[in-house]
Design a protein around this motif. Structure first.
Motif, PDB file in Angstrom:
ATOM      1  N   TYR A 213      67.803  93.544  26.331  1.00 41.67           N
ATOM      2  CA  TYR A 213      67.410  94.915  26.017  1.00 41.67           C
ATOM      3  C   TYR A 213      67.834  95.248  24.584  1.00 41.67           C
ATOM      4  CZ  TYR A 213      66.709  99.934  26.892  1.00 41.67           C
ATOM      5  OH  TYR A 213      66.276 101.233  26.849  1.00 41.67           O
ATOM      6  N   GLU A 233      66.269  99.637  30.645  1.00 43.35           N
ATOM      7  CA  GLU A 233      66.547 101.047  30.361  1.00 43.35           C
ATOM      8  C   GLU A 233      67.238 101.730  31.532  1.00 43.35           C
ATOM      9  OE1 GLU A 233      64.183 105.084  28.886  1.00 43.35           O
ATOM     10  OE2 GLU A 233      63.093 103.200  29.194  1.00 43.35           O
ATOM     11  N   ASP A 237      70.858 103.575  31.092  1.00 43.57           N
ATOM     12  CA  ASP A 237      71.089 104.991  31.384  1.00 43.57           C
ATOM     13  C   ASP A 237      72.182 105.174  32.428  1.00 43.57           C
ATOM     14  OD1 ASP A 237      69.144 105.698  29.574  1.00 43.57           O
ATOM     15  OD2 ASP A 237      67.551 105.885  31.080  1.00 43.57           O
TER      16      ASP A 237
END
Length: 245
Positions: A213, A233, A237
């Motif tokens: 990522y 993602e 988060d």
């Protein structure tokens, strides 16, 4: 197709983590990300992290001391075996090579837990690292430098090194067999060939694990810096939210 599968799961189980649009977006990132999300469906809503195997890097003096000790032992016993081979030096060389491969393969398998009070990093060989939340001075988003290197010269160098070392070791082994060397020498040569090739393959694998990522999370505790490299993602988060609670 993903939504159809989600609907079937929802009807069967009464609930499905893919009901959120955020989840659909993260699910399309790739197979590795999809597997993680399915295994951890409650990660986003709970705000807690429990024993998640997330790629990370940090300077752990304990692991470094073990690595240096093992390498020093390997070179010392290999040199001893070269000068005057004995059953002990022969067996010791084999065992240390196997231990080094195992250490390199498992030493980056950290498991991270985060709750309202502390950050806990479980290491594969040593006692866990416990960091109270009040000792965390800063948590920030940074660019994942290793992600940027994913298709750059680093991977090219690693791949070429693997091929070069493999070729040289195979040529050396062929020459030794052609000279009709003793069986124990042939076995040692094969073991060393496997050892060096395995080290480069593991280095390539570890580098790839950190490059899923483009964003990473840097945790500053004053005397230690820890960088988490989430795989998607959704995971990014979740870790960011848990650290900032």
């Amino acid at each position: 197709m993903i939504k159809n599968v989600a609907e079937i799961i929802r009807k069967t189980m009464g609930w499905c983590p893919q009901k959120d649009d955020d989840f659909f977006q993260a699910q399309t990132k790739g197979s590795a990300s999809s597997q993680f999300l399915i295994v951890n469906p409650a990660l986003k809503s709970s705000g807690l992290i429990e024993q998640i195997d997330v790629p990370l890097y940090m300077l752990d003096w304990r692991m470094l001391a073990i690595l240096l000790t093992m390498f020093f032992s390997f070179f010392w016993i290999s040199f001893t075996d070269y000068l005057d081979r004995t059953p002990i030096s022969y067996l010791g060389t084999m065992l240390i090579m196997a231990a080094l491969i195992l250490f390199f393969l498992l030493s980056d398998r950290y498991r991270v837990s985060i709750n309202s009070e502390k950050l806990l990093i479980k290491t594969p060989f040593l006692p866990s690292i416990k960091i109270p939340k009040n000792q965390i001075k800063n948590v920030k988003n940074i660019d994942n430098i290793i992600y940027k290197q994913k298709h750059s010269w680093v991977n090219i160098v690693l791949i070429l090194s693997i091929l070069f070392i493999s070729l040289m070791q195979i040529i050396l082994l062929y020459q030794q067999i052609a000279r009709s060397i003793a069986l124990e020498d042939a076995v040692m040569s094969i073991a060393r060939t496997i050892f060096f090739i395995s080290l480069f393959i593991i280095m390539f694998y570890r580098h790839s694990r950190l490059s899923y990522y483009p964003r990473a999370i840097q945790i500053d505790t004053g005397n230690k810096s820890i960088t988490l490299c989430p795989r998607n993602e959704f995971e990014f988060d979740a870790f960011k939210e848990a650290l900032e609670r």
